[in-house]
Scaffold this motif. Structure first.
Motif, PDB file in Angstrom:
ATOM      1  N   ILE A 143       0.835  -1.207   0.000  1.00 23.50           N
ATOM      2  CA  ILE A 143       0.000   0.000   0.000  1.00 23.50           C
ATOM      3  C   ILE A 143       0.865   1.249   0.000  1.00 23.50           C
ATOM      4  CG2 ILE A 143      -1.670   1.340   1.324  1.00 23.50           C
ATOM      5  CD1 ILE A 143      -2.816  -1.284   2.366  1.00 23.50           C
ATOM      6  N   ASN A 144       1.891   1.262   0.842  1.00 27.03           N
ATOM      7  CA  ASN A 144       2.777   2.431   0.899  1.00 27.03           C
ATOM      8  C   ASN A 144       3.443   2.688  -0.450  1.00 27.03           C
ATOM      9  OD1 ASN A 144       2.298   3.080   3.614  1.00 27.03           O
ATOM     10  ND2 ASN A 144       3.819   1.613   4.336  1.00 27.03           N
ATOM     11  N   LEU A 145       3.891   1.628  -1.109  1.00 26.96           N
ATOM     12  CA  LEU A 145       4.522   1.781  -2.419  1.00 26.96           C
ATOM     13  C   LEU A 145       3.518   2.256  -3.460  1.00 26.96           C
ATOM     14  CD1 LEU A 145       6.789  -1.422  -2.504  1.00 26.96           C
ATOM     15  CD2 LEU A 145       7.534   0.960  -2.218  1.00 26.96           C
ATOM     16  N   SER A 146       2.288   1.779  -3.362  1.00 29.55           N
ATOM     17  CA  SER A 146       1.271   2.170  -4.341  1.00 29.55           C
ATOM     18  C   SER A 146       0.910   3.649  -4.214  1.00 29.55           C
ATOM     19  CB  SER A 146       0.017   1.309  -4.177  1.00 29.55           C
ATOM     20  OG  SER A 146      -0.710   1.655  -3.010  1.00 29.55           O
ATOM     21  N   ARG A 147       0.987   4.167  -3.014  1.00 27.00           N
ATOM     22  CA  ARG A 147       0.709   5.601  -2.830  1.00 27.00           C
ATOM     23  C   ARG A 147       1.809   6.448  -3.478  1.00 27.00           C
ATOM     24  NH1 ARG A 147      -3.445   6.985   0.330  1.00 27.00           N
ATOM     25  NH2 ARG A 147      -4.314   5.502   1.836  1.00 27.00           N
ATOM     26  N   THR A 153      -5.318   3.330  -5.997  1.00 27.95           N
ATOM     27  CA  THR A 153      -6.725   3.042  -6.290  1.00 27.95           C
ATOM     28  C   THR A 153      -6.892   1.663  -6.900  1.00 27.95           C
ATOM     29  OG1 THR A 153      -7.208   5.401  -6.615  1.00 27.95           O
ATOM     30  CG2 THR A 153      -8.766   3.809  -7.534  1.00 27.95           C
ATOM     31  N   ASN A 154      -6.017   1.314  -7.831  1.00 29.61           N
ATOM     32  CA  ASN A 154      -6.090  -0.002  -8.461  1.00 29.61           C
ATOM     33  C   ASN A 154      -5.779  -1.112  -7.466  1.00 29.61           C
ATOM     34  OD1 ASN A 154      -6.774   1.000 -10.980  1.00 29.61           O
ATOM     35  ND2 ASN A 154      -4.651   1.195 -11.651  1.00 29.61           N
ATOM     36  N   LEU A 155      -4.860  -0.842  -6.548  1.00 33.51           N
ATOM     37  CA  LEU A 155      -4.517  -1.846  -5.542  1.00 33.51           C
ATOM     38  C   LEU A 155      -5.716  -2.143  -4.645  1.00 33.51           C
ATOM     39  CD1 LEU A 155      -1.309  -2.333  -3.531  1.00 33.51           C
ATOM     40  CD2 LEU A 155      -3.424  -1.966  -2.251  1.00 33.51           C
ATOM     41  N   VAL A 156      -6.396  -1.095  -4.199  1.00 33.43           N
ATOM     42  CA  VAL A 156      -7.572  -1.286  -3.347  1.00 33.43           C
ATOM     43  C   VAL A 156      -8.643  -2.069  -4.098  1.00 33.43           C
ATOM     44  CG1 VAL A 156      -9.456  -0.124  -2.133  1.00 33.43           C
ATOM     45  CG2 VAL A 156      -7.126   0.762  -1.953  1.00 33.43           C
ATOM     46  N   LYS A 157      -8.855  -1.747  -5.356  1.00 36.28           N
ATOM     47  CA  LYS A 157      -9.843  -2.466  -6.163  1.00 36.28           C
ATOM     48  C   LYS A 157      -9.469  -3.939  -6.295  1.00 36.28           C
ATOM     49  CE  LYS A 157     -11.420   1.439  -8.986  1.00 36.28           C
ATOM     50  NZ  LYS A 157     -11.466   2.006 -10.364  1.00 36.28           N
ATOM     51  N   ARG A 158      -8.167  -4.206  -6.453  1.00 41.06           N
ATOM     52  CA  ARG A 158      -7.719  -5.599  -6.607  1.00 41.06           C
ATOM     53  C   ARG A 158      -7.991  -6.398  -5.346  1.00 41.06           C
ATOM     54  NH1 ARG A 158      -2.726  -8.371  -5.753  1.00 41.06           N
ATOM     55  NH2 ARG A 158      -1.589  -6.445  -5.271  1.00 41.06           N
ATOM     56  N   PHE A 159      -7.680  -5.825  -4.188  1.00 38.89           N
ATOM     57  CA  PHE A 159      -7.889  -6.555  -2.944  1.00 38.89           C
ATOM     58  C   PHE A 159      -9.365  -6.646  -2.570  1.00 38.89           C
ATOM     59  CE2 PHE A 159      -3.332  -5.980  -2.372  1.00 38.89           C
ATOM     60  CZ  PHE A 159      -2.981  -7.220  -1.847  1.00 38.89           C
ATOM     61  N   ALA A 160     -10.158  -5.738  -3.094  1.00 39.23           N
ATOM     62  CA  ALA A 160     -11.600  -5.808  -2.838  1.00 39.23           C
ATOM     63  C   ALA A 160     -12.253  -6.911  -3.657  1.00 39.23           C
ATOM     64  CB  ALA A 160     -12.248  -4.471  -3.161  1.00 39.23           C
ATOM     65  N   ILE A 175       3.122  -1.217  14.123  1.00 45.83           N
ATOM     66  CA  ILE A 175       2.296  -0.582  13.107  1.00 45.83           C
ATOM     67  C   ILE A 175       2.168   0.900  13.427  1.00 45.83           C
ATOM     68  CG2 ILE A 175       0.123  -0.977  14.338  1.00 45.83           C
ATOM     69  CD1 ILE A 175      -1.194  -1.614  11.657  1.00 45.83           C
ATOM     70  N   THR A 176       2.166   1.738  12.395  1.00 45.36           N
ATOM     71  CA  THR A 176       2.015   3.172  12.598  1.00 45.36           C
ATOM     72  C   THR A 176       0.551   3.553  12.440  1.00 45.36           C
ATOM     73  OG1 THR A 176       2.304   3.737  10.256  1.00 45.36           O
ATOM     74  CG2 THR A 176       4.307   3.519  11.595  1.00 45.36           C
ATOM     75  N   ALA A 177       0.227   4.775  12.821  1.00 47.95           N
ATOM     76  CA  ALA A 177      -1.146   5.260  12.658  1.00 47.95           C
ATOM     77  C   ALA A 177      -1.536   5.273  11.187  1.00 47.95           C
ATOM     78  CB  ALA A 177      -1.281   6.656  13.257  1.00 47.95           C
ATOM     79  N   ASP A 178      -0.582   5.625  10.307  1.00 41.01           N
ATOM     80  CA  ASP A 178      -0.858   5.615   8.866  1.00 41.01           C
ATOM     81  C   ASP A 178      -1.108   4.199   8.365  1.00 41.01           C
ATOM     82  OD1 ASP A 178      -0.660   8.341   8.636  1.00 41.01           O
ATOM     83  OD2 ASP A 178       1.432   8.335   7.974  1.00 41.01           O
ATOM     84  N   ASP A 179      -0.331   3.248   8.896  1.00 40.39           N
ATOM     85  CA  ASP A 179      -0.542   1.848   8.510  1.00 40.39           C
ATOM     86  C   ASP A 179      -1.947   1.389   8.888  1.00 40.39           C
ATOM     87  OD1 ASP A 179       1.975   1.417   7.423  1.00 40.39           O
ATOM     88  OD2 ASP A 179       2.849   0.758   9.320  1.00 40.39           O
ATOM     89  N   ALA A 180      -2.370   1.785  10.072  1.00 43.18           N
ATOM     90  CA  ALA A 180      -3.713   1.407  10.538  1.00 43.18           C
ATOM     91  C   ALA A 180      -4.775   1.979   9.607  1.00 43.18           C
ATOM     92  CB  ALA A 180      -3.933   1.895  11.962  1.00 43.18           C
ATOM     93  N   THR A 181      -4.575   3.207   9.173  1.00 41.92           N
ATOM     94  CA  THR A 181      -5.510   3.835   8.238  1.00 41.92           C
ATOM     95  C   THR A 181      -5.533   3.090   6.910  1.00 41.92           C
ATOM     96  OG1 THR A 181      -5.175   6.015   9.245  1.00 41.92           O
ATOM     97  CG2 THR A 181      -6.092   5.968   7.010  1.00 41.92           C
ATOM     98  N   ASN A 182      -4.352   2.734   6.422  1.00 43.21           N
ATOM     99  CA  ASN A 182      -4.265   1.992   5.157  1.00 43.21           C
ATOM    100  C   ASN A 182      -4.941   0.625   5.261  1.00 43.21           C
ATOM    101  OD1 ASN A 182      -2.842   4.041   3.882  1.00 43.21           O
ATOM    102  ND2 ASN A 182      -0.837   3.198   4.413  1.00 43.21           N
ATOM    103  N   LEU A 183      -4.746  -0.034   6.388  1.00 42.70           N
ATOM    104  CA  LEU A 183      -5.388  -1.331   6.599  1.00 42.70           C
ATOM    105  C   LEU A 183      -6.906  -1.181   6.617  1.00 42.70           C
ATOM    106  CD1 LEU A 183      -5.080  -4.351   7.193  1.00 42.70           C
ATOM    107  CD2 LEU A 183      -4.946  -3.776   9.630  1.00 42.70           C
ATOM    108  N   PHE A 184      -7.368  -0.124   7.239  1.00 46.14           N
ATOM    109  CA  PHE A 184      -8.808   0.127   7.284  1.00 46.14           C
ATOM    110  C   PHE A 184      -9.383   0.307   5.877  1.00 46.14           C
ATOM    111  CE2 PHE A 184     -12.143   3.393   7.072  1.00 46.14           C
ATOM    112  CZ  PHE A 184     -13.163   2.687   7.681  1.00 46.14           C
ATOM    113  N   GLU A 185      -8.639   0.979   5.001  1.00 45.64           N
ATOM    114  CA  GLU A 185      -9.128   1.211   3.643  1.00 45.64           C
ATOM    115  C   GLU A 185      -9.380  -0.112   2.917  1.00 45.64           C
ATOM    116  OE1 GLU A 185     -10.062   3.941   2.308  1.00 45.64           O
ATOM    117  OE2 GLU A 185      -9.404   5.317   3.873  1.00 45.64           O
TER     118      GLU A 185
END
Length: 250
Positions: A143-147, A153-160, A175-185
């Motif tokens: 996720i971090n690399l995709s940002r 956006t494509n990564l999120v669609k793929r995992f969905a 885990i960082t606060a940003d990581d937690a946010t990314n995981l939530f997405e």
């Protein structure tokens, strides 16, 4: 029309299952007593089985499952592990995927959490569902690399898109606060649309503090825990019991 013409046509059409079944019918005189409709049905059935097996093989290859020999039938129900066999057999029906529910597998390192999760995933693929395995730390890195490269956006669609997603080793590294946010997405994109299996050494009661972001922690726990089946594996590591193949049971 001779057999060669039919065999050539099935080859051109890519009807491998049909062709192999037709060759059997030619060679086995027992088929000659069957009616046209029954022989045709068996040919079409053979093609359908071939296509299904091909689909399972491809989905299994794309799943990134490490141990492709992990089967629910081989699960170790040693009493010391305290695995609820009735629960496992119920989950093996894959109704939890049809109901878009989740599974949380807890236990100490080496007790077989990954093996069980991958066994469920393989059963899901055999039942026609798509599945994908990834360690939680690897997902967060992707996720971090995709940002950075603009492919988020494509990564999120793929995992969905996967009907079953395995998030392995949740809570094993900081885990960082940003990581937690990314995981939530990712979890939000899948919420009420697909199923997720999370394996973790970390008890669920400690997830809130681990995520370090109260708002995100509330959201993740609400979407995952409240719609999950909880599986607990007790006992010591299986490494001494299984030796070199113990890594398949981690």
């Amino acid at each position: 029309m001779n057999h060669t013409a039919i065999l050539n046509l099935t080859t051109d059409l890519g009807y491998k299952g049909f062709k192999e079944a037709y060759m059997r019918q030619i060679e086995d005189i027992a088929y000659h007593s069957l009616g046209f409709e029954e022989r045709l049905y068996q040919l079409l059935q053979a093609q359908d089985v071939f296509l299904n097996n091909k689909r399972v093989f491809m989905n299994l290859k794309l799943s990134k499952i490490k141990n492709k020999q992990a089967l629910l039938e081989d699960l170790d129900y040693d009493p010391k592990r305290k695995i609820n066999k009735a629960q496992i057999l119920s989950l093996a029906s894959m109704d939890f995927i049809r109901a878009r529910q989740n599974i949380i597998i807890n236990g100490k390192t080496g007790t077989g959490k990954t093996f069980l999760a991958e066994s469920f995933a393989i059963r899901a693929i055999q039942e026609g569902f798509s599945a994908y395995y990834i360690r939680t730390a690897t997902l967060l890195e992707e996720i971090n690399l995709s940002r950075i490269d603009g492919s988020y956006t494509n990564l999120v669609k793929r995992f969905a898109r996967y009907k079953l997603l395995i998030l392995d080793d949740f809570g094993i590294s900081p885990i960082t606060a940003d990581d937690a946010t990314n995981l939530f997405e990712i979890i939000e994109a899948r919420n009420q649309m697909a199923s997720t299996i999370i394996t973790s050494q970390l008890p669920v009661k400690d997830w809130y503090d681990y995520l370090q972001n109260n708002t995100i922690a509330d959201a993740i726990l609400d979407r995952v825990v409240n719609s999950s089946h909880r599986v607990f594996i007790d006992g010591d590591s299986l490494r001494p019991k299984y030796g070199k193949i113990a890594k398949d049971y981690e």
